[in-house]
Design an enzyme around this catalytic site. Structure first.
Site, PDB file in Angstrom:
ATOM      1  CB  CYS A  63       6.418  -3.117   1.061  1.00  0.00           C
ATOM      2  SG  CYS A  63       8.137  -3.595   0.970  1.00  0.00           S
ATOM      3  CB  CYS A  66       8.406  -0.021  -0.560  1.00  0.00           C
ATOM      4  SG  CYS A  66       8.260  -1.634  -1.317  1.00  0.00           S
ATOM      5  NE  ARG A 398      -0.593   0.346  13.116  1.00  0.00           N
ATOM      6  CZ  ARG A 398      -1.567  -0.102  13.893  1.00  0.00           C
ATOM      7  NH1 ARG A 398      -2.740   0.485  13.885  1.00  0.00           N
ATOM      8  NH2 ARG A 398      -1.372  -1.124  14.669  1.00  0.00           N
ATOM      9  CD1 TRP A 405       3.560  -7.789  11.935  1.00  0.00           C
ATOM     10  CD2 TRP A 405       4.193  -9.803  12.657  1.00  0.00           C
ATOM     11  NE1 TRP A 405       4.922  -7.866  11.814  1.00  0.00           N
ATOM     12  CE2 TRP A 405       5.345  -9.089  12.258  1.00  0.00           C
ATOM     13  CE3 TRP A 405       4.346 -11.100  13.141  1.00  0.00           C
ATOM     14  CZ2 TRP A 405       6.630  -9.626  12.335  1.00  0.00           C
ATOM     15  CZ3 TRP A 405       5.623 -11.638  13.216  1.00  0.00           C
ATOM     16  CH2 TRP A 405       6.751 -10.905  12.812  1.00  0.00           C
ATOM     17  CG  HIS A 409       0.634 -12.618  16.940  1.00  0.00           C
ATOM     18  ND1 HIS A 409       1.732 -13.175  17.555  1.00  0.00           N
ATOM     19  CD2 HIS A 409       1.084 -11.466  16.379  1.00  0.00           C
ATOM     20  CE1 HIS A 409       2.788 -12.396  17.389  1.00  0.00           C
ATOM     21  NE2 HIS A 409       2.417 -11.338  16.662  1.00  0.00           N
ATOM     22  CG  HIS A 448      15.202  -8.725   7.882  1.00  0.00           C
ATOM     23  ND1 HIS A 448      14.874  -7.588   7.211  1.00  0.00           N
ATOM     24  CD2 HIS A 448      16.521  -8.639   8.173  1.00  0.00           C
ATOM     25  CE1 HIS A 448      15.955  -6.835   7.089  1.00  0.00           C
ATOM     26  NE2 HIS A 448      16.965  -7.443   7.666  1.00  0.00           N
ATOM     27  CG  ASN A 475       7.783  -7.848  21.568  1.00  0.00           C
ATOM     28  OD1 ASN A 475       7.075  -6.987  21.045  1.00  0.00           O
ATOM     29  ND2 ASN A 475       7.498  -8.377  22.746  1.00  0.00           N
ATOM     30  CG  ASN A 478       7.136  -4.836  17.357  1.00  0.00           C
ATOM     31  OD1 ASN A 478       6.805  -4.834  16.181  1.00  0.00           O
ATOM     32  ND2 ASN A 478       6.373  -5.332  18.322  1.00  0.00           N
ATOM     33  CE  LYS A 493       7.219  -0.524  12.891  1.00  0.00           C
ATOM     34  NZ  LYS A 493       5.861  -0.943  12.643  1.00  0.00           N
ATOM     35  CD1 TRP A 496       1.467  -4.518  21.501  1.00  0.00           C
ATOM     36  CD2 TRP A 496       1.314  -6.723  21.814  1.00  0.00           C
ATOM     37  NE1 TRP A 496       0.141  -4.847  21.475  1.00  0.00           N
ATOM     38  CE2 TRP A 496       0.016  -6.207  21.673  1.00  0.00           C
ATOM     39  CE3 TRP A 496       1.462  -8.093  22.023  1.00  0.00           C
ATOM     40  CZ2 TRP A 496      -1.119  -7.002  21.724  1.00  0.00           C
ATOM     41  CZ3 TRP A 496       0.346  -8.889  22.081  1.00  0.00           C
ATOM     42  CH2 TRP A 496      -0.933  -8.337  21.932  1.00  0.00           C
TER      43      TRP A 496
HETATM   44  P1  FAD Z   1       2.804  -4.481  13.738  1.00  0.00           P
HETATM   45  O1  FAD Z   1       4.203  -4.723  14.160  1.00  0.00           O
HETATM   46  O2  FAD Z   1       2.445  -4.861  12.358  1.00  0.00           O
HETATM   47  O3  FAD Z   1       1.844  -5.226  14.731  1.00  0.00           O
HETATM   48  C1  FAD Z   1       0.473  -5.426  14.436  1.00  0.00           C
HETATM   49  C2  FAD Z   1      -0.295  -5.580  15.720  1.00  0.00           C
HETATM   50  O4  FAD Z   1       0.131  -6.770  16.387  1.00  0.00           O
HETATM   51  C3  FAD Z   1      -0.031  -4.456  16.716  1.00  0.00           C
HETATM   52  O5  FAD Z   1      -0.937  -3.415  16.492  1.00  0.00           O
HETATM   53  C4  FAD Z   1      -0.242  -5.138  18.047  1.00  0.00           C
HETATM   54  O6  FAD Z   1      -1.620  -5.167  18.368  1.00  0.00           O
HETATM   55  C5  FAD Z   1       0.185  -6.556  17.794  1.00  0.00           C
HETATM   56  N1  FAD Z   1       1.555  -6.828  18.230  1.00  0.00           N
HETATM   57  C6  FAD Z   1       2.623  -6.022  18.192  1.00  0.00           C
HETATM   58  N2  FAD Z   1       3.697  -6.671  18.670  1.00  0.00           N
HETATM   59  C7  FAD Z   1       3.282  -7.908  18.999  1.00  0.00           C
HETATM   60  C8  FAD Z   1       3.935  -9.040  19.557  1.00  0.00           C
HETATM   61  N3  FAD Z   1       5.219  -9.026  19.880  1.00  0.00           N
HETATM   62  N4  FAD Z   1       3.193 -10.146  19.758  1.00  0.00           N
HETATM   63  C9  FAD Z   1       1.871 -10.192  19.485  1.00  0.00           C
HETATM   64  N5  FAD Z   1       1.227  -9.134  18.959  1.00  0.00           N
HETATM   65  C10 FAD Z   1       1.916  -8.007  18.719  1.00  0.00           C
HETATM   66  N6  FAD Z   1       8.871  -4.258   8.110  1.00  0.00           N
HETATM   67  C11 FAD Z   1      10.119  -3.782   7.872  1.00  0.00           C
HETATM   68  O7  FAD Z   1      10.283  -2.586   7.647  1.00  0.00           O
HETATM   69  N7  FAD Z   1      11.198  -4.627   7.903  1.00  0.00           N
HETATM   70  C12 FAD Z   1      11.063  -5.963   8.124  1.00  0.00           C
HETATM   71  O8  FAD Z   1      12.038  -6.690   8.114  1.00  0.00           O
HETATM   72  C13 FAD Z   1       9.763  -6.481   8.340  1.00  0.00           C
HETATM   73  N8  FAD Z   1       9.559  -7.815   8.532  1.00  0.00           N
HETATM   74  C14 FAD Z   1       8.281  -8.304   8.643  1.00  0.00           C
HETATM   75  C15 FAD Z   1       8.071  -9.676   8.744  1.00  0.00           C
HETATM   76  C16 FAD Z   1       6.767 -10.190   8.798  1.00  0.00           C
HETATM   77  C17 FAD Z   1       6.551 -11.672   8.856  1.00  0.00           C
HETATM   78  C18 FAD Z   1       5.665  -9.310   8.776  1.00  0.00           C
HETATM   79  C19 FAD Z   1       4.263  -9.850   8.798  1.00  0.00           C
HETATM   80  C20 FAD Z   1       5.872  -7.942   8.693  1.00  0.00           C
HETATM   81  C21 FAD Z   1       7.171  -7.423   8.633  1.00  0.00           C
HETATM   82  N9  FAD Z   1       7.414  -6.059   8.534  1.00  0.00           N
HETATM   83  C22 FAD Z   1       8.674  -5.575   8.330  1.00  0.00           C
HETATM   84  C23 FAD Z   1       6.314  -5.112   8.745  1.00  0.00           C
HETATM   85  C24 FAD Z   1       6.342  -4.588  10.189  1.00  0.00           C
HETATM   86  O9  FAD Z   1       6.683  -5.606  11.122  1.00  0.00           O
HETATM   87  C25 FAD Z   1       4.992  -4.048  10.614  1.00  0.00           C
HETATM   88  O10 FAD Z   1       4.016  -5.033  10.400  1.00  0.00           O
HETATM   89  C26 FAD Z   1       4.552  -2.813   9.889  1.00  0.00           C
HETATM   90  O11 FAD Z   1       5.570  -1.829   9.993  1.00  0.00           O
HETATM   91  C27 FAD Z   1       3.252  -2.273  10.505  1.00  0.00           C
HETATM   92  O12 FAD Z   1       3.490  -1.994  11.887  1.00  0.00           O
HETATM   93  P2  FAD Z   1       2.368  -1.759  12.972  1.00  0.00           P
HETATM   94  O13 FAD Z   1       2.707  -0.547  13.747  1.00  0.00           O
HETATM   95  O14 FAD Z   1       1.038  -1.770  12.334  1.00  0.00           O
HETATM   96  O15 FAD Z   1       2.459  -2.983  13.992  1.00  0.00           O
END
Ligand code: FAD
Length: 730
Positions: A63, A66, A398, A405, A409, A448, A475, A478, A493, A496
């Site tokens: 999280c 967290c 992750r 996510w 998608h 958020h 995005n 991100n 991040k 993307w």
């Molecule tokens: P992620 O952002 O989780 O992306 C996962 C995969 O999706 C990427 O590896 C890429 O292949 C693909 N991707 C990336 N960007 C896009 C895009 N624009 N469109 C389509 N595909 C894409 N964390 C916080 O700290 N604060 C928050 O407020 C927060 N809000 C969140 C809200 C939701 C609904 C969700 C599901 C998660 C949220 N998170 C938040 C978690 C955060 O967004 C990431 O999921 C987490 O930090 C893991 O990041 P990651 O690098 O694995 O990539």
């Protein structure tokens, strides 16, 4: 696992222990932190019936909030570590599968959750939720004091009185207390300074601290107090003086008092020192390609969302019931899963549709989610959590949010493929919004997201716009999180898709980089299409069904929630080895880029199974009756299910009175056969695959035929020549 106190030897031992254990623990905290790392076997025994109060953070290592909050919590624990005889600070990682049930028992539904347990608390429900406004250590400290003061009969024995002193108490203080010094802190009613210094000094002997309110006129007059706060030191010989500090502040007071002659640190030893070592199993890195989507991530997301996140609510009511129904309906409709997984989603959907009223006890839903009710064709969803595309460089990076996510998608893109006239463009987005609001454990993430949804989701007019809306909001998230501590350094991040994934998505207008949304939409449709989903590391469906039926027979199981989860270093059960890529499933375009290992066994298995499926379909069409020994052909990882109406085949079998028990029996026989066959292959001792052996037999047969042919040919020719007049004879 260690309990704090600033004792230099203890600290040294802790550091040594941490160094010896080698790998860092899976959660956000480590044994070197000045707090207690609690887990399934220490949480209840530490927190309940304790002579001190406890403040526990229940968190999930995946999280984001967290992760942000961890530094505050660590700093708070360091700030109040001297208070430990009265109040302890602990943490539990609820993402660790081992702790999930316990977290459920403590009523944890979102993360981070802070709970205060009074001394001698009797049950997990006795914890009081603490709301943590912002990230202020001061607010949290004050909240602890307020909660400590709420103790009535069960005051923690080591905690000094925190209520304001009266004239009578001060007058007879040295007669009733065997100390040399009494520090009086004069302050206003709303000030916490006096209580903080009292707790800071609780481990020190020969000195006591009391707060005196500015409204206590007699004492204020007696000591000539003119400013609040201010502090006076009374000595048991009847003298007193103003405490000489540069600033009327906590650290100045405590520093002065601890250095008074005759003031020493008491021999306090923690009452409870949980000593269970933290289990950490480093997860080996799985090679993953960023241009692909992995079914293992998607199935893990489904498992975690339905069987862990939803399970946190013992009873679902009102809005949560609606949110779950909508979410599962969308999954059943659009999730391009393996056949058994699709069956699973459809059976859960059917069950939910039939629920009347707006109240579902999770115990009832669990039977369906664990597929212990036989309601249709075989339906299984693995309970392994395996991150492949979503695997982070550390266990807390992750994982689940990444997979969620990806799942969202995928669903929005799938909706564009199934579009029909009158399809609600908000069908998927609405279901997703409901799920996030009702169940997503990272509560601040959910807030958020809700903010973004409330702002513009209703402007979406088509399914294409829905896919683009989610892309652009993701995005935004991100951009907000880039560079924060939630960012995995190996997976920055980005906005993307980056140019290396989709060059046409980026264009330059007046020297500014802008998105080409048409190209982005095209890219999303290709990236999140079923053909780009890879099965590496998924558990074969047949193995799942057989394992499940065996576990059910042995009574071992509870098709347990979250068994086999990798998060937090827990063991994975069942098929732990990676599934080799199957050549059947590979996207032809990407095939050359794929690893050059090809699983011939699974290829031949798939090939024959798909043949068997077709044969079964033909036989069924001819109206041939399936006998009890007939097996339902199984698909493991093949697209051919699209050509075969699996549900219809099941229905035909069901009409003939054969249920999934026969199927499972047949499966076991099938598995037994496979084992028997593989036994023969093993006897060859050289590790040939079944295909290799089949080819050998065919070649052997062909060469024998060839030899026979040659033999016949020469024999005939000899005879023929013998019959001719010119042929020389002896
Ligand atoms: P992620 O952002 O989780 O992306 C996962 C995969 O999706 C990427 O590896 C890429 O292949 C693909 N991707 C990336 N960007 C896009 C895009 N624009 N469109 C389509 N595909 C894409 N964390 C916080 O700290 N604060 C928050 O407020 C927060 N809000 C969140 C809200 C939701 C609904 C969700 C599901 C998660 C949220 N998170 C938040 C978690 C955060 O967004 C990431 O999921 C987490 O930090 C893991 O990041 P990651 O690098 O694995 O990539």
């Amino acid at each position: 696992m260690a309990r704090r106190r600033c004792h230099p030897h203890a600290l040294l031992l802790l550091l040594l222990a941490a160094a010896l254990t080698g790998a860092p623990p899976g959660g956000l905290y480590s044994p070197g932190d000045p707090l207690v790392l609690l887990q399934v076997d220490t949480l209840e025994s530490s927190v309940l019936n304790s002579s001190s109060a406890w403040l526990v953070e229940f968190y999930a290592s995946w999280c984001g909030h967290c992760v942000h909050f961890a530094s505050t919590w660590r700093a708070l624990a360091a700030d109040i570590q001297e208070w430990s005889p009265a109040v302890n600070v602990g943490v539990v990682d609820c993402a660790d599968i081992a702790n999930q049930k316990t977290c459920g028992k403590f009523g944890i539904t979102g993360f981070p959750t802070l709970k205060f347990f009074k001394a001698f608390s009797k049950s997990p429900e006795d914890g009081t939720k603490i709301f943590h406004p912002g990230d202020s250590i001061q607010n949290l400290r004050q909240s602890i004091i307020t909660n400590l003061e709420m103790h009535k009969e069960t005051w923690p024995p080591a905690c000094p009185p925190l209520e304001p002193a009266s004239v009578e108490e001060i007058r007879g203080f040295f007669q009733t207390n065997n100390v040399t010094y009494l520090a009086l802190i004069f302050e206003t009613n709303d000030s916490f300074l006096g209580r903080e210094v009292t707790l800071d000094m609780l481990q020190y002997e020969n000195v006591a601290v009391r707060r005196v309110l500015s409204s206590e006129e007699e004492l204020v007059k007696k000591y000539g107090v003119t400013a609040f706060p201010s502090s006076f030191l009374l000595i048991n010989n009847g003298t007193f003086s103003r405490i000489p500090v540069q600033m009327e502040a906590r650290s100045f007071y405590t520093h002065f008092l601890r250095r008074l002659p005759g003031v020493t640190r008491g021999p306090y030893t923690p009452t409870r020192a949980p000593d269970t070592p933290i289990k950490t199993t480093p997860t080996p890195r799985k090679p993953a390609d960023r241009s692909k989507v992995y079914m293992a991530d998607l199935e893990s997301a489904l498992h975690y969302a339905l069987r862990v996140e939803v399970a946190r609510f013992s009873v679902l009511t009102g809005e949560r019931v609606r949110a779950l129904k909508d979410f599962v309906a969308v999954l059943a409709k659009y999730f391009p899963g393996r056949p058994f997984v699709q069956n699973f989603l459809r059976s859960v959907d059917r069950w939910l549709r039939n629920v009347r009223g707006s109240r579902i006890p999770y115990s009832a839903l669990k039977l369906v989610l664990t597929n212990r009710k036989e309601v249709g064709p075989p339906a299984v969803l693995s309970n392994n959590v395996t991150w492949v595309g979503c695997q982070g460089s550390e266990p807390h990076f992750r994982g689940y949010p990444c997979s969620l996510w990806t799942l969202f998608h995928l669903l929005t893109v799938q909706a564009t493929r199934h579009r029909r006239l009158g399809t609600d463009p908000l069908e998927v987005l609405g279901a997703m919004r409901g799920y996030v609001q009702s169940f997503f454990g990272c509560r601040e993430c959910a807030q958020h997201f809700e903010g973004m949804a409330a702002e513009s989701m209703d402007k979406v007019r088509s399914v294409d716009e829905a896919a683009l809306w989610l892309w652009s909001r993701h995005n935004r998230v991100n951009a907000r999180l880039a560079g924060t501590e939630t960012e995995d350094p190996q997976f920055p991040k980005l906005q993307w898709p980056p140019p290396e994934l989709c060059h046409p998505c980026h264009s330059v207008v007046k020297r500014r980089q802008v998105w080409d949304e048409a190209a982005v939409l095209q890219f999303l449709k290709a990236y999140f299409s079923p053909i780009n989903i890879f099965l590496n590391y998924t558990e074969p469906e047949m193995a799942l069904v057989v394992r499940r039926s065996r576990e059910a027979k042995e009574g071992a199981g509870e098709w347990a929630m979250g068994v086999g989860m990798e998060v937090g270093g827990s063991e994975r059960r069942g098929f732990s080895g990676p599934r080799k890529p199957s050549i059947v499933r590979m996207n032809p375009k990407m095939q050359e880029l794929e690893e050059d290992i090809v699983d011939l066994d699974s290829f031949s298995e798939l090939h024959y199974k798909s043949k068997a499926l077709k044969a079964a379909a033909v036989a069924a069409n001819k109206g041939r009756q399936l006998s009890k020994r007939d097996t339902i052909p199984l698909l493991l990882a093949d697209d051919s299910h699209q050509a075969f109406d699996y549900a219809a085949a099941w229905e035909r079998l069901r009409r003939r009175g054969l249920g999934s028990k026969q199927l499972i029996g047949a499966l076991e026989e099938d598995e037994g056969d496979t084992l028997r066959r593989s036994h023969w292959f093993r006897m060859l001792g050289v590790g040939f695959s079944r295909l290799d052996v089949s080819l050998c037999i065919i070649l052997y047969f062909l060469s024998s035929m060839c030899l026979l042919g040659m033999y016949t040919f020469f024999r005939m020719r000899t005879r023929h020549r013998k019959g001719r007049p010119s042929f020389p004879t002896a």
